[in-house]
Design an enzyme around this catalytic site. Structure first.
Site, PDB file in Angstrom:
ATOM      1  N   ARG A  51       0.808  -1.227   0.000  1.00 61.46           N
ATOM      2  CA  ARG A  51       0.000   0.000   0.000  1.00 61.46           C
ATOM      3  C   ARG A  51       0.838   1.272   0.000  1.00 61.46           C
ATOM      4  NH1 ARG A  51      -4.356  -1.078   4.630  1.00 61.46           N
ATOM      5  NH2 ARG A  51      -2.442  -1.542   5.718  1.00 61.46           N
ATOM      6  N   HIS A 178       8.307 -22.980   6.578  1.00 61.54           N
ATOM      7  CA  HIS A 178       9.722 -22.804   6.232  1.00 61.54           C
ATOM      8  C   HIS A 178      10.617 -23.879   6.854  1.00 61.54           C
ATOM      9  CE1 HIS A 178       9.778 -20.448   9.988  1.00 61.54           C
ATOM     10  NE2 HIS A 178      11.018 -20.853  10.071  1.00 61.54           N
ATOM     11  N   GLU A 216      13.106 -21.959  21.518  1.00 60.84           N
ATOM     12  CA  GLU A 216      13.509 -20.618  21.113  1.00 60.84           C
ATOM     13  C   GLU A 216      13.927 -19.837  22.341  1.00 60.84           C
ATOM     14  OE1 GLU A 216      10.949 -19.109  17.535  1.00 60.84           O
ATOM     15  OE2 GLU A 216       9.639 -20.064  18.972  1.00 60.84           O
ATOM     16  N   ASP A 235       0.877 -21.792  16.956  1.00 56.62           N
ATOM     17  CA  ASP A 235       1.981 -21.115  16.280  1.00 56.62           C
ATOM     18  C   ASP A 235       3.065 -22.095  15.822  1.00 56.62           C
ATOM     19  OD1 ASP A 235       3.417 -18.782  15.407  1.00 56.62           O
ATOM     20  OD2 ASP A 235       4.750 -19.053  17.119  1.00 56.62           O
ATOM     21  N   HIS A 240       5.007 -26.619  12.387  1.00 59.48           N
ATOM     22  CA  HIS A 240       6.407 -27.029  12.285  1.00 59.48           C
ATOM     23  C   HIS A 240       6.668 -28.403  12.923  1.00 59.48           C
ATOM     24  CE1 HIS A 240       6.965 -23.067  10.853  1.00 59.48           C
ATOM     25  NE2 HIS A 240       7.068 -22.463  12.003  1.00 59.48           N
ATOM     26  N   LYS A 329       8.961 -20.602  24.049  1.00 60.42           N
ATOM     27  CA  LYS A 329       9.660 -19.313  23.925  1.00 60.42           C
ATOM     28  C   LYS A 329      10.457 -19.065  25.202  1.00 60.42           C
ATOM     29  CE  LYS A 329       7.465 -17.884  20.212  1.00 60.42           C
ATOM     30  NZ  LYS A 329       8.197 -17.841  18.952  1.00 60.42           N
TER      31      LYS A 329
HETATM   32  P1  NAD Z   1       4.087  -6.862   8.085  1.00 64.53           P
HETATM   33  O1  NAD Z   1       2.954  -6.256   8.853  1.00 64.53           O
HETATM   34  O2  NAD Z   1       5.478  -6.474   8.404  1.00 64.53           O
HETATM   35  O3  NAD Z   1       3.873  -6.543   6.536  1.00 64.53           O
HETATM   36  C1  NAD Z   1       2.618  -6.605   5.921  1.00 64.53           C
HETATM   37  C2  NAD Z   1       2.741  -6.110   4.489  1.00 64.53           C
HETATM   38  O4  NAD Z   1       1.446  -6.188   3.878  1.00 64.53           O
HETATM   39  C3  NAD Z   1       3.190  -4.661   4.334  1.00 64.53           C
HETATM   40  O5  NAD Z   1       4.018  -4.585   3.186  1.00 64.53           O
HETATM   41  C4  NAD Z   1       1.891  -3.911   4.041  1.00 64.53           C
HETATM   42  O6  NAD Z   1       2.083  -2.729   3.265  1.00 64.53           O
HETATM   43  C5  NAD Z   1       1.156  -4.942   3.236  1.00 64.53           C
HETATM   44  N1  NAD Z   1      -0.297  -4.746   3.277  1.00 64.53           N
HETATM   45  C6  NAD Z   1      -1.055  -4.645   4.401  1.00 64.53           C
HETATM   46  N2  NAD Z   1      -2.341  -4.450   4.043  1.00 64.53           N
HETATM   47  C7  NAD Z   1      -2.382  -4.451   2.684  1.00 64.53           C
HETATM   48  C8  NAD Z   1      -3.419  -4.311   1.744  1.00 64.53           C
HETATM   49  N3  NAD Z   1      -4.676  -4.104   2.146  1.00 64.53           N
HETATM   50  N4  NAD Z   1      -3.116  -4.388   0.416  1.00 64.53           N
HETATM   51  C9  NAD Z   1      -1.832  -4.582   0.015  1.00 64.53           C
HETATM   52  N5  NAD Z   1      -0.793  -4.721   0.882  1.00 64.53           N
HETATM   53  C10 NAD Z   1      -1.065  -4.651   2.194  1.00 64.53           C
HETATM   54  O7  NAD Z   1       3.869  -8.444   8.169  1.00 64.53           O
HETATM   55  P2  NAD Z   1       4.991  -9.599   7.983  1.00 64.53           P
HETATM   56  O8  NAD Z   1       5.651  -9.834   9.273  1.00 64.53           O
HETATM   57  O9  NAD Z   1       5.812  -9.273   6.794  1.00 64.53           O
HETATM   58  O10 NAD Z   1       4.077 -10.890   7.723  1.00 64.53           O
HETATM   59  C11 NAD Z   1       3.379 -11.120   6.506  1.00 64.53           C
HETATM   60  C12 NAD Z   1       2.697 -12.478   6.605  1.00 64.53           C
HETATM   61  O11 NAD Z   1       3.673 -13.500   6.772  1.00 64.53           O
HETATM   62  C13 NAD Z   1       1.764 -12.601   7.813  1.00 64.53           C
HETATM   63  O12 NAD Z   1       0.684 -13.422   7.459  1.00 64.53           O
HETATM   64  C14 NAD Z   1       2.624 -13.312   8.840  1.00 64.53           C
HETATM   65  O13 NAD Z   1       1.853 -14.050   9.748  1.00 64.53           O
HETATM   66  C15 NAD Z   1       3.426 -14.223   7.958  1.00 64.53           C
HETATM   67  N6  NAD Z   1       4.711 -14.625   8.540  1.00 64.53           N
HETATM   68  C16 NAD Z   1       5.629 -13.691   8.903  1.00 64.53           C
HETATM   69  C17 NAD Z   1       6.837 -14.086   9.428  1.00 64.53           C
HETATM   70  C18 NAD Z   1       7.900 -13.094   9.805  1.00 64.53           C
HETATM   71  O14 NAD Z   1       8.987 -13.531  10.208  1.00 64.53           O
HETATM   72  N7  NAD Z   1       7.674 -11.806   9.695  1.00 64.53           N
HETATM   73  C19 NAD Z   1       7.129 -15.458   9.602  1.00 64.53           C
HETATM   74  C20 NAD Z   1       6.174 -16.392   9.205  1.00 64.53           C
HETATM   75  C21 NAD Z   1       4.974 -15.951   8.676  1.00 64.53           C
END
Ligand code: NAD
Length: 482
Positions: A51, A178, A216, A235, A240, A329
């Site tokens: 966004r 992963h 962890e 989680d 996993h 954790k």
């Molecule tokens: P984040 O909040 O850091 O990023 C979310 C992203 O989505 C941002 O780029 C935001 O701009 C975009 N976004 C939000 N609403 C939007 C919309 N309406 N339209 C288009 N883009 C939009 O989240 P994250 O940590 O990067 O996690 C993303 C996904 O991956 C989540 O489902 C999370 O559970 C999963 N995940 C994350 C991790 C991690 O290490 N961060 C690990 C495993 C799974």
């Protein structure tokens, strides 16, 4: 030993949520490392989509900064960094509006693999899938990648599966866990099915029990809201640890093919008995720093930051061999390891003073990925027939040689498998649903009984009751070592 890279043809990869934490910390650095390894030459497009109203140049700056932190070794090569950034572009868009989507459509190339990585919360999966269809972006060679959490329970996972199935075929859907991309996990399959040595012993006749630990040292900082709704069971355990259990317990598939492997994993999940309440221990970290409840700001929280349980795979191979699983954790160390604990030799010809010795096959996922087999030998030198256990250690860092000290990050393997169209290391919809079907009654039982997690000290190995879980069976956990 030099790792070989099989180049892929040019592809387009759109990362929804390209500005987010996962994209910046994991996905883009993984792509950069593959680029540096020579995985592709020219013509690839990696398009961040989110966004934030960035243009391409600003996004490239953001990516460059992240790479300096998360792929620092490769970033030393300025030419490589510049060449990689040349592949990177950006489109500002929202799942709730049509704005930006035609710009994205114009950038995509026909007749090549097109992958859409949903690096966003699951509530956006449906609307993004719909926009992809309504803007005619899905081609025969289109794949989508979705992240965990895949649902909150069986019902929500079914809804998510149905939502995705309305727009894509199962062959196009890549559900990431992963852990499955870790080098050791694939090695586990190689060790089991590529050698004659272990498979004949891989059953309840020779294996006393199996321990799977995903410990962890970090807490839940930055993820409080999500974690308070999820807990360790949702989680970590449902995905996993369940996946690791499947790979240990499954029958040899007829071939190393996505559906053959996943069919066998599914059979394991379906063979799991319901877990008895007295075979589960929940914990919540309390002393030794801010408590879980302080961190989430809920003095009455009953969410578990630790869970240990005893599972049974009710089939011919594993009847009578328990699987002990634990994850938590703020534990003493970050350590993910599977220990296959073989039975003692049936009779010791060396007499009582030689002690009892059992082989242990340890499969370490992190840190120091590798496999160790503990074997019993005679203690060298004088002094009679004294026995001692020594590890036969296969450290991947050593085996791969100095130029490959770091095994590839799981995301490197998984993102490239998406491009190659190989679903073996991704969860199929029915697997995810079966895992929730096993997990849901456990969580429902806690709720109906008003179960409160046992406190444990930060930096410890978890609640004392987890030790008792083992002790009652005349066993004990292996140490949690960094
Ligand atoms: P984040 O909040 O850091 O990023 C979310 C992203 O989505 C941002 O780029 C935001 O701009 C975009 N976004 C939000 N609403 C939007 C919309 N309406 N339209 C288009 N883009 C939009 O989240 P994250 O940590 O990067 O996690 C993303 C996904 O991956 C989540 O489902 C999370 O559970 C999963 N995940 C994350 C991790 C991690 O290490 N961060 C690990 C495993 C799974």
């Amino acid at each position: 030993m030099v790792s070989r890279v099989i180049p892929v043809d040019p592809f387009d990869l759109v990362i929804f949520g390209g500005t987010g934490d996962l994209a910046q910390r994991k996905i883009l650095p993984a792509l950069f490392r593959r680029f540096c390894a020579g995985q592709w030459a020219d013509g690839v497009q990696i398009i961040g989509a989110a966004r934030t109203k960035h243009d391409g140049a600003t996004f490239r700056q953001v990516v460059a900064e992240s790479l300096k932190t998360h792929a620092s070794v490769q970033c030393k090569d300025a030419a490589a960094l510049a060449a990689f950034l040349h592949c990177v572009d950006y489109v500002a868009l929202d799942d709730g509006s049509d704005e930006g989507w035609s710009t994205l459509a114009a950038k995509l190339q026909p007749d090549r693999v097109r992958a859409f990585y949903f690096s966003v919360g699951p509530r956006l999966f449906g609307s993004l899938a719909e926009r992809i269809q309504s803007h005619d972006l899905a081609t025969e060679q289109t794949r989508i990648v979705v992240e965990k959490p895949f649902g909150h329970d069986l019902d929500s996972a079914k809804v998510l599966n149905a939502t995705l199935a309305a727009h894509f075929r199962e062959k196009q859907i890549y559900r990431i866990d992963h852990y499955l991309g870790k080098e050791t996990v694939q090695n586990l399959m190689a060790v089991r099915f590529g050698n004659m040595l272990f498979e004949p012993l891989w059953n309840s006749q020779y294996v006393d029990h199996i321990q799977i630990t995903v410990a962890e040292s970090v807490g839940i900082d930055g993820r409080e809201e999500y974690y308070e709704r999820a807990g360790a069971m949702r989680d970590m355990m449902q995905n996993h640890l369940m996946q690791l259990l499947c790979l240990i317990a499954m029958e040899p598939p007829a071939k190393f093919d996505p559906d053959a492997v996943r069919d066998e994993k599914l059979k394991v999940i379906r063979a799991l008995d319901p877990v008895e309440p007295h075979h589960i221990v929940r914990g919540q970290f309390e002393g030794g720093g801010p408590s879980y409840r302080q961190i989430v700001g809920n003095p009455r929280s009953t969410t578990e930051s630790y869970v240990a349980l005893r599972a049974h795979v009710s089939n011919w191979r594993w009847a009578g061999t328990p699987f002990y699983l634990r994850t938590g954790k703020r534990l003493v160390a970050r350590s993910s390891v599977i220990n296959v604990m073989f039975k003692d030799a049936p009779h010791s010809i060396f007499g009582e003073q030689a002690g009892r010795h059992a082989n242990v096959l340890s499969i370490r996922l992190q840190p120091n990925e590798g496999i160790t087999l503990k074997v019993t030998i005679k203690e060298p030198g004088q002094g009679g027939m004294r026995l001692v256990d020594v590890p036969l250690d296969m450290s991947f860092a050593e085996a791969l040689g100095p130029e490959n000290q770091e095994p590839p990050d799981a995301y490197e393997r998984l993102v490239m498998d998406v491009i190659r169209g190989n679903q073996t290391l991704f969860m199929r919809g029915d697997e995810v649903e079966a895992a929730w079907a096993w997990t849901d009654p456990i969580i429902a039982g806690w709720q109906s009984r008003g179960d409160v997690p046992k406190p444990y000290e930060s930096g410890s190995t978890g609640p004392g009751d987890a030790e008792l879980l083992m002790k009652r069976d005349g066993r004990r956990w292996q140490g949690i070592n960094p």
